[in-house]
Write a protein that holds these residues in place. Structure first.
Motif, PDB file in Angstrom:
ATOM      1  N   MET A  62     -24.965  -2.114 -10.068  1.00 29.47           N
ATOM      2  CA  MET A  62     -23.554  -1.863 -10.353  1.00 29.47           C
ATOM      3  C   MET A  62     -22.775  -3.177 -10.283  1.00 29.47           C
ATOM      4  O   MET A  62     -22.754  -3.837  -9.250  1.00 29.47           O
ATOM      5  N   VAL A  63     -22.147  -3.547 -11.397  1.00 29.98           N
ATOM      6  CA  VAL A  63     -21.276  -4.718 -11.433  1.00 29.98           C
ATOM      7  C   VAL A  63     -19.855  -4.207 -11.220  1.00 29.98           C
ATOM      8  O   VAL A  63     -19.321  -3.455 -12.040  1.00 29.98           O
ATOM      9  N   GLN A  64     -19.253  -4.579 -10.097  1.00 33.59           N
ATOM     10  CA  GLN A  64     -17.936  -4.063  -9.721  1.00 33.59           C
ATOM     11  C   GLN A  64     -16.918  -5.207  -9.677  1.00 33.59           C
ATOM     12  O   GLN A  64     -17.229  -6.302  -9.217  1.00 33.59           O
ATOM     13  N   LEU A  65     -15.721  -4.914 -10.133  1.00 32.80           N
ATOM     14  CA  LEU A  65     -14.661  -5.911 -10.122  1.00 32.80           C
ATOM     15  C   LEU A  65     -13.921  -5.873  -8.793  1.00 32.80           C
ATOM     16  O   LEU A  65     -13.511  -4.814  -8.320  1.00 32.80           O
ATOM     17  N   GLY A  66     -13.774  -7.034  -8.180  1.00 36.58           N
ATOM     18  CA  GLY A  66     -12.951  -7.158  -6.980  1.00 36.58           C
ATOM     19  C   GLY A  66     -11.633  -7.814  -7.343  1.00 36.58           C
ATOM     20  O   GLY A  66     -11.608  -8.851  -8.022  1.00 36.58           O
ATOM     21  N   GLY A 115     -23.445  -7.345 -22.435  1.00 42.57           N
ATOM     22  CA  GLY A 115     -22.468  -6.430 -23.026  1.00 42.57           C
ATOM     23  C   GLY A 115     -21.301  -6.089 -22.121  1.00 42.57           C
ATOM     24  O   GLY A 115     -20.419  -5.310 -22.520  1.00 42.57           O
ATOM     25  N   ILE A 116     -21.268  -6.629 -20.916  1.00 45.96           N
ATOM     26  CA  ILE A 116     -20.182  -6.317 -19.969  1.00 45.96           C
ATOM     27  C   ILE A 116     -19.108  -7.389 -20.090  1.00 45.96           C
ATOM     28  O   ILE A 116     -19.315  -8.537 -19.702  1.00 45.96           O
ATOM     29  N   THR A 117     -17.973  -7.026 -20.630  1.00 47.51           N
ATOM     30  CA  THR A 117     -16.873  -7.983 -20.750  1.00 47.51           C
ATOM     31  C   THR A 117     -15.951  -7.877 -19.544  1.00 47.51           C
ATOM     32  O   THR A 117     -15.894  -6.841 -18.874  1.00 47.51           O
ATOM     33  N   TRP A 118     -15.239  -8.966 -19.287  1.00 47.62           N
ATOM     34  CA  TRP A 118     -14.274  -8.955 -18.181  1.00 47.62           C
ATOM     35  C   TRP A 118     -13.188  -7.910 -18.424  1.00 47.62           C
ATOM     36  O   TRP A 118     -12.752  -7.232 -17.499  1.00 47.62           O
ATOM     37  N   GLU A 119     -12.796  -7.764 -19.688  1.00 46.51           N
ATOM     38  CA  GLU A 119     -11.763  -6.786 -20.029  1.00 46.51           C
ATOM     39  C   GLU A 119     -12.235  -5.369 -19.716  1.00 46.51           C
ATOM     40  O   GLU A 119     -11.453  -4.525 -19.256  1.00 46.51           O
ATOM     41  N   LEU A 121     -14.408  -4.571 -17.370  1.00 47.64           N
ATOM     42  CA  LEU A 121     -14.372  -4.421 -15.917  1.00 47.64           C
ATOM     43  C   LEU A 121     -12.952  -4.161 -15.423  1.00 47.64           C
ATOM     44  O   LEU A 121     -12.737  -3.361 -14.506  1.00 47.64           O
ATOM     45  N   GLU A 122     -11.979  -4.844 -16.030  1.00 44.87           N
ATOM     46  CA  GLU A 122     -10.589  -4.597 -15.644  1.00 44.87           C
ATOM     47  C   GLU A 122     -10.170  -3.173 -15.960  1.00 44.87           C
ATOM     48  O   GLU A 122      -9.363  -2.584 -15.244  1.00 44.87           O
ATOM     49  N   ARG A 123     -10.747  -2.603 -17.027  1.00 43.50           N
ATOM     50  CA  ARG A 123     -10.401  -1.235 -17.421  1.00 43.50           C
ATOM     51  C   ARG A 123     -11.171  -0.186 -16.613  1.00 43.50           C
ATOM     52  O   ARG A 123     -10.601   0.780 -16.102  1.00 43.50           O
ATOM     53  N   ASP A 124     -12.499  -0.393 -16.467  1.00 46.25           N
ATOM     54  CA  ASP A 124     -13.351   0.636 -15.861  1.00 46.25           C
ATOM     55  C   ASP A 124     -13.717   0.357 -14.409  1.00 46.25           C
ATOM     56  O   ASP A 124     -14.268   1.239 -13.738  1.00 46.25           O
ATOM     57  N   SER A 125     -13.485  -0.868 -13.932  1.00 45.45           N
ATOM     58  CA  SER A 125     -13.784  -1.298 -12.552  1.00 45.45           C
ATOM     59  C   SER A 125     -15.268  -1.493 -12.279  1.00 45.45           C
ATOM     60  O   SER A 125     -15.642  -2.340 -11.479  1.00 45.45           O
TER      61      SER A 125
END
Length: 372
Positions: A62-66, A115-119, A121-125
């Motif tokens: 799981m790649v999670q945004l902090g 395929g995982i963009t920063w945008e 992650l900001e949207r889906d966390s």
């Protein structure tokens, strides 16, 4: 050393500490003054997770945004800032302005997260990899149809049990298992600084089967000593029916009874992991209470009390001066230790400074072979 505490977490930790103490130059980057920081030449104050932006990736893929929620205290800096400043000073042209730039660089080198963009992650966390193309849903479960082999099939191989490097014998008849508690993670660098968690589990304990505890003529709450071929620690006995007969379990979060003083540094021949979970020990009743070094084993006092007072302007009598006044610095006396006491209250920063200073004097006393 970044965010690790090998002076507590390495096996046969006395050996590890001695090795680190001999290093020509040791830099530690952490959010607290850990036991490893005490051995450092330079400590770089880093930031905790709510004080910075970035991603966390765990073993569930799981790649999670902090997201930064609060400002860092004092002179603490984000890890990326610290690393980049060091890089520049050794001649590297690093000019990252945000963690997203590092993440995008990782995407270019790792197909599994391409395929995982920063945008996103900001949207889906959170996104679970493999996610090789933008727009892919992510892959919470892998290998549902085929395996990544030429045939698409996998081969299952039975694993033989390999005997541990060190087995129980008549001298050390029990097995030591180390691990964590619900309340304290790893070496306790953060959880033992949590008042609530430390109030629940404030002291080092040894979990032992009630029958094994009775065999050494001790009862729950008694101080017992656990000894291996590498060292010994004293801590409180806790009767536990879930602990197998012939084994003891000790959490390694407590510096006053560091379980890894006992563990074996031998490596598993395949996984190359130290045998943290298995070494031979013996258990006896009695010993100094954890953290209590005020008396010799025969019960005779050996502490010379002295006081350094922190003044209102933040200055204080140096520990070295206190030691010298008691004759420890210039004319060490066998069997005499130094107890340092400061009058508070202090801020957390002041307390950390005093803690480090006291540890420095403990090291000085050890060099002079003075008990502490």
């Amino acid at each position: 050393v970044m965010g690790e505490n090998p002076a507590m977490s390495d096996p046969d930790v006395d050996h590890a500490r001695a090795a680190m103490a001999k290093m020509q130059h040791l830099v530690v980057q952490d959010i607290f003054l850990t036991e490893t920081c005490y051995l450092a030449d330079v400590v770089l104050p880093a930031t905790a997770f709510p004080e910075k932006d970035g991603t966390f990736t765990n073993t569930d893929r799981m790649v999670q945004l902090g997201r930064k929620a609060i400002d860092a205290p004092g002179e603490a800096r984000p890890d990326l800032w610290i690393i980049q400043e060091i890089a520049r000073r050794i001649g590297l042209d690093w000019n990252y302005t945000h963690p997203r730039e590092v993440f995008n660089e990782m995407r270019r080198g790792m197909n599994s997260i391409a395929g995982i963009t920063w945008e996103r992650l900001e949207r889906d966390s959170v996104v679970v990899y493999p996610c090789e193309n933008e727009g892919d849903a992510g892959t919470p479960v892998v290998f549902t149809q085929v395996f990544p082999t030429a045939t698409g099939r996998a081969k299952f191989v039975p694993a033989d049990i390999i005997p541990a490097n060190e087995r129980p014998d008549t001298q050390f008849p029990m097995v030591l298992i180390t691990g964590r508690q619900l309340e304290h993670w790893h070496t306790g660098a953060m959880t033992r600084r949590s008042g609530v968690l430390d109030a629940i589990e404030p002291e080092p304990v040894c979990l032992i089967h009630p029958l094994d505890l009775a065999a050494v003529k001790a009862k729950p709450g008694d101080v017992i000593t656990v000894q291996s071929r590498r060292g010994k620690i004293s801590l409180y006995a806790r009767a536990d029916d879930g602990t197998p007969r012939g084994a003891v379990f000790i959490p390694f979060a407590f510096y006053e009874a560091a379980a890894n003083m006992l563990t074996n540094a031998a490596l598993d021949p395949f996984g190359k992991i130290p045998e943290f979970k298995y070494c031979a020990v013996k258990v006896t009743k009695g010993g100094a209470a954890p953290g209590d070094r005020a008396v010799n084993e025969d019960g005779c006092p050996r502490v010379v009390p002295c006081t350094a007072v922190l003044s209102a302007d933040g200055s204080h009598v140096a520990a070295a001066e206190v030691g010298a006044r008691e004759g420890v610095d210039d004319a060490p006396v066998a069997g005499v230790a130094v107890a340092l006491e400061w009058r508070g209250p202090f801020t957390s920063t002041e307390a950390n400074v005093l803690h480090a200073e006291a540890f420095g004097w403990m090291q000085k006393a050890a060099e002079l072979e003075i008990p502490t």
